[in-house]
Design an enzyme around this catalytic site. Sequence first.
Site, mmCIF file in Angstrom:
data_model
loop_
_atom_site.group_PDB
_atom_site.id
_atom_site.type_symbol
_atom_site.label_atom_id
_atom_site.label_comp_id
_atom_site.label_asym_id
_atom_site.label_seq_id
_atom_site.Cartn_x
_atom_site.Cartn_y
_atom_site.Cartn_z
ATOM 1 N N ARG A 8 8.900 3.035 11.579
ATOM 2 C CA ARG A 8 10.142 2.866 10.789
ATOM 3 C C ARG A 8 11.465 2.476 11.222
ATOM 4 N NH1 ARG A 8 9.901 8.252 7.594
ATOM 5 N NH2 ARG A 8 7.323 7.706 7.815
ATOM 6 N N ARG A 41 -1.012 12.985 10.021
ATOM 7 C CA ARG A 41 0.372 14.076 10.181
ATOM 8 C C ARG A 41 0.510 14.700 9.041
ATOM 9 N NH1 ARG A 41 3.303 7.522 11.190
ATOM 10 N NH2 ARG A 41 2.498 8.027 13.723
ATOM 11 N N SER A 46 6.423 7.552 12.883
ATOM 12 C CA SER A 46 6.055 6.125 12.524
ATOM 13 C C SER A 46 6.853 4.806 13.181
ATOM 14 C CB SER A 46 6.729 6.434 11.210
ATOM 15 O OG SER A 46 7.854 6.206 10.904
ATOM 16 N N ASP A 71 3.897 -0.698 11.454
ATOM 17 C CA ASP A 71 3.385 0.114 11.189
ATOM 18 C C ASP A 71 2.730 0.762 12.173
ATOM 19 O OD1 ASP A 71 2.214 1.954 8.782
ATOM 20 O OD2 ASP A 71 0.787 2.743 9.792
ATOM 21 N N ASP A 90 0.933 -1.188 -0.115
ATOM 22 C CA ASP A 90 0.220 0.434 0.141
ATOM 23 C C ASP A 90 1.435 0.863 -0.002
ATOM 24 O OD1 ASP A 90 0.876 -0.201 2.878
ATOM 25 O OD2 ASP A 90 -0.435 -0.249 2.951
ATOM 26 N N HIS A 91 2.274 1.441 0.660
ATOM 27 C CA HIS A 91 3.016 2.385 0.749
ATOM 28 C C HIS A 91 3.321 2.805 -0.589
ATOM 29 C CE1 HIS A 91 2.285 1.818 4.971
ATOM 30 N NE2 HIS A 91 2.855 2.977 5.683
HETATM 31 C C1 MIC Z 1 3.758 6.138 7.988
HETATM 32 O O1 MIC Z 1 2.559 6.854 8.776
HETATM 33 O O2 MIC Z 1 4.734 7.038 8.717
HETATM 34 C C2 MIC Z 1 3.750 5.606 7.794
HETATM 35 C C3 MIC Z 1 4.598 5.312 6.269
HETATM 36 O O3 MIC Z 1 2.791 4.407 7.520
HETATM 37 C C4 MIC Z 1 5.114 4.951 8.666
HETATM 38 C C5 MIC Z 1 5.590 3.682 8.408
HETATM 39 C C6 MIC Z 1 6.719 3.859 7.491
HETATM 40 O O4 MIC Z 1 7.745 4.608 7.133
HETATM 41 O O5 MIC Z 1 6.853 2.637 6.779
HETATM 42 C C7 MIC Z 1 4.150 4.667 10.279
HETATM 43 O O6 MIC Z 1 3.597 4.892 10.713
HETATM 44 O O7 MIC Z 1 4.979 3.516 10.998
HETATM 45 FE FE1 SF4 Z 2 0.395 4.604 4.629
HETATM 46 FE FE2 SF4 Z 2 1.124 5.609 7.564
HETATM 47 FE FE3 SF4 Z 2 -0.281 7.545 5.894
HETATM 48 FE FE4 SF4 Z 2 -1.785 5.958 7.471
HETATM 49 S S1 SF4 Z 2 -1.003 7.105 7.675
HETATM 50 S S2 SF4 Z 2 -1.820 6.595 5.329
HETATM 51 S S3 SF4 Z 2 -0.411 4.012 6.783
HETATM 52 S S4 SF4 Z 2 1.707 6.543 5.500
#
Ligand code: MIC
Ligand code: SF4
Length: 654
Positions: free
Chosen positions: A545, A379, A543, A119, A64-65
């Site tokens: 990550r 975010r 996140s 995540d 999905d990312h």
């Molecule tokens: C995000 O919303 O920052 C992400 C991308 O979903 C991250 C995960 C990632 O960095 O792959 C998260 O929320 O953990």
């Molecule tokens: Fe995807 Fe993270 Fe954004 Fe949710 S917050 S839509 S998991 S990138």
Amino acid sequence: MKGTLVQKILAGHIIDGELSAGSPIGIRIDQTLTQDATGTTAFLLYESMSNGQVKTDLSASYIDHNTSQFGPENHNDHLYLQTVAAKCGVYHSRAGNGICHQVHLERFAKPGAILLGSDSHTPTAGGIGSIAIGAGGMDVAVAMGGGAFYLSCPKVLGVKLTGRLNDWIAAKDVILKLLSLLTTKGNVGWAVEYFGEGVKTLTVPQRATITNMGAELGVTTSIFPSDEQTGKFLSAQKRHSDYKPLTADADAEYEKIIEINLSELEPLAACPSSPDNVKMVSELSGTEVGQVIIGSCTNSSFTDLMMVAGGLKGRHVNNMVELAIAPGSREVLNMLARNGALADMISAGARILESACGPCIGQGFSPADDVVTLRTFNRNFAGRTGTKNDKAYLVSPETAVAAALTGKITDPRELGIEYPKIELPEEFLIDDSMIEKPLPADQTAKVEILRGPTIVVPESPQKLPKELAGQVLIKVGDKITTDHIMPAGTFLKFRSNVPQYAKYVFNCFNKPDSVTFAERSLELKKSGIGGIIVAGTSYGQGSSREHAALCPMYLGVRVVLAKSIERIHKANLLNFCIMPLEFADSSVYEKVNQGDELIIDNLTEAINGDNEIKISNKSKSFEFTGKLNLSKRDRDILLSGGLLSYTKKTASGK
Ligand code: MIC
Ligand code: SF4
């Protein structure tokens, strides 16, 4: 926390430790979730620990990312994840099927289960009554192998909801209200549990918006009881057999209670550049808006988007606004397509995006310079849109529609149109054809795992030296997010190639035409000196990550010394053998600067010893104390050289 829902579910899953707030506990994990940006590493780590089938009740891997597919990297990852899932007994949700949290809520999440996801927004499933926790990929890999997940037993904050949301006021306003009260820092070690009469007025998708964005508070998880609304949602998903009612005991003791009267809420917005910078929409009204994006795992459910379609129907977006809509799942998109709502959006001038994270993680749709962008996301960290100095506001779908139509931030109640009130459908359109089921165990031998050349197995961490001679590579301030440490956007495609991705560590602090953080770090690493990151409060927000630990590790970082460190990031640092230290006296932060040489003698004894560690600043000739707030197991992980070595060691009994 006696009799809280959190405690009751944890009690049924505890396998190590005692259920007392603040003490380390190990819990059994029922379900895991991974997504493609964290999943490649998670599965590479899983493969280095086990070549067999996962031992959870259910593990699901989502694409999905990284779905933009500029260059071969993304598709290489997808094929690896698809084939490794088939090999290991994991459900695989293909690209286009939707955002992991939305799809998991629709198809797999269960009341009373514990879900661990790589995540940070995994707590979305708290909306259905799961304890759902975000973690690094390495922790999820261990859980897939049947290992316990370790955490500090959370204190439980009860949020008592009373009243009922008025027209044009949304679930998003509930969580923005809570963010305005609790902020994004200082909530480590808490879980949020919703209770009270107001709960039953909220549908599961509304609850999921609230628990999703609990991640921004920095809490371990957020949960709603499982009640009639939950049963209704599960029946509409044709999963009624997964329903079971669950609530806290009547005499549940919460560590603290906050009351929110839903009837008194106003439309709210998180202003640039933090989810806790919350103001009333009415205070901002009149601000010109150039872009509106509706979607993300926070606000892209069928009911959200039906409300959006209802607001847009027969109208047109303002000619200075770009409107984009990304439905959260293929189920949602398909339903909108069949009932005509999609056509209403298209006629109104919306640009329809695929069901994926997309602009939320900087995959396109960066706003123009100085343009205000309103997003229904969770975010708005500076630069996350892909535009430096961006002006991103987080709002409800209701407030987003109002701005799309008027071209200005507008209190949706002032629009003067009837509120398109949407009920939860009796039946969702179920089509799981883009979710590949695990193969029977006797058929997995023939599966060949596809490993494209852009997938590089990450280096293992080195053990910490007995004595650490380190140098401060960078000094950063408060609330440094993992987006600051390890940017996503156009760099996201390098997730499965650490040496390549590591070039962009702290990229936002690199100055044009000067030596980058990565170059500086690698030079220091060659000379055998350990790299140190010095930071303020709430380091590693945001996140899950693990690349924010893995890439610094690759660059030779051995210590993070901060005023405070967020939960998931701290665990990731430990997993990759980076020592997470906190200043015993936070005023010492002012006296330590980039370039300072710091020495920790007798490191092994110090890690084995108590919580206090003596550090000497050789450059400035003074000594100070660092705190190592770690459990016995955490210390063993550090001494073993990280979680992978620790897990192998404990599995072999050495
Ligand atoms: C995000 O919303 O920052 C992400 C991308 O979903 C991250 C995960 C990632 O960095 O792959 C998260 O929320 O953990
Ligand atoms: Fe995807 Fe993270 Fe954004 Fe949710 S917050 S839509 S998991 S990138």
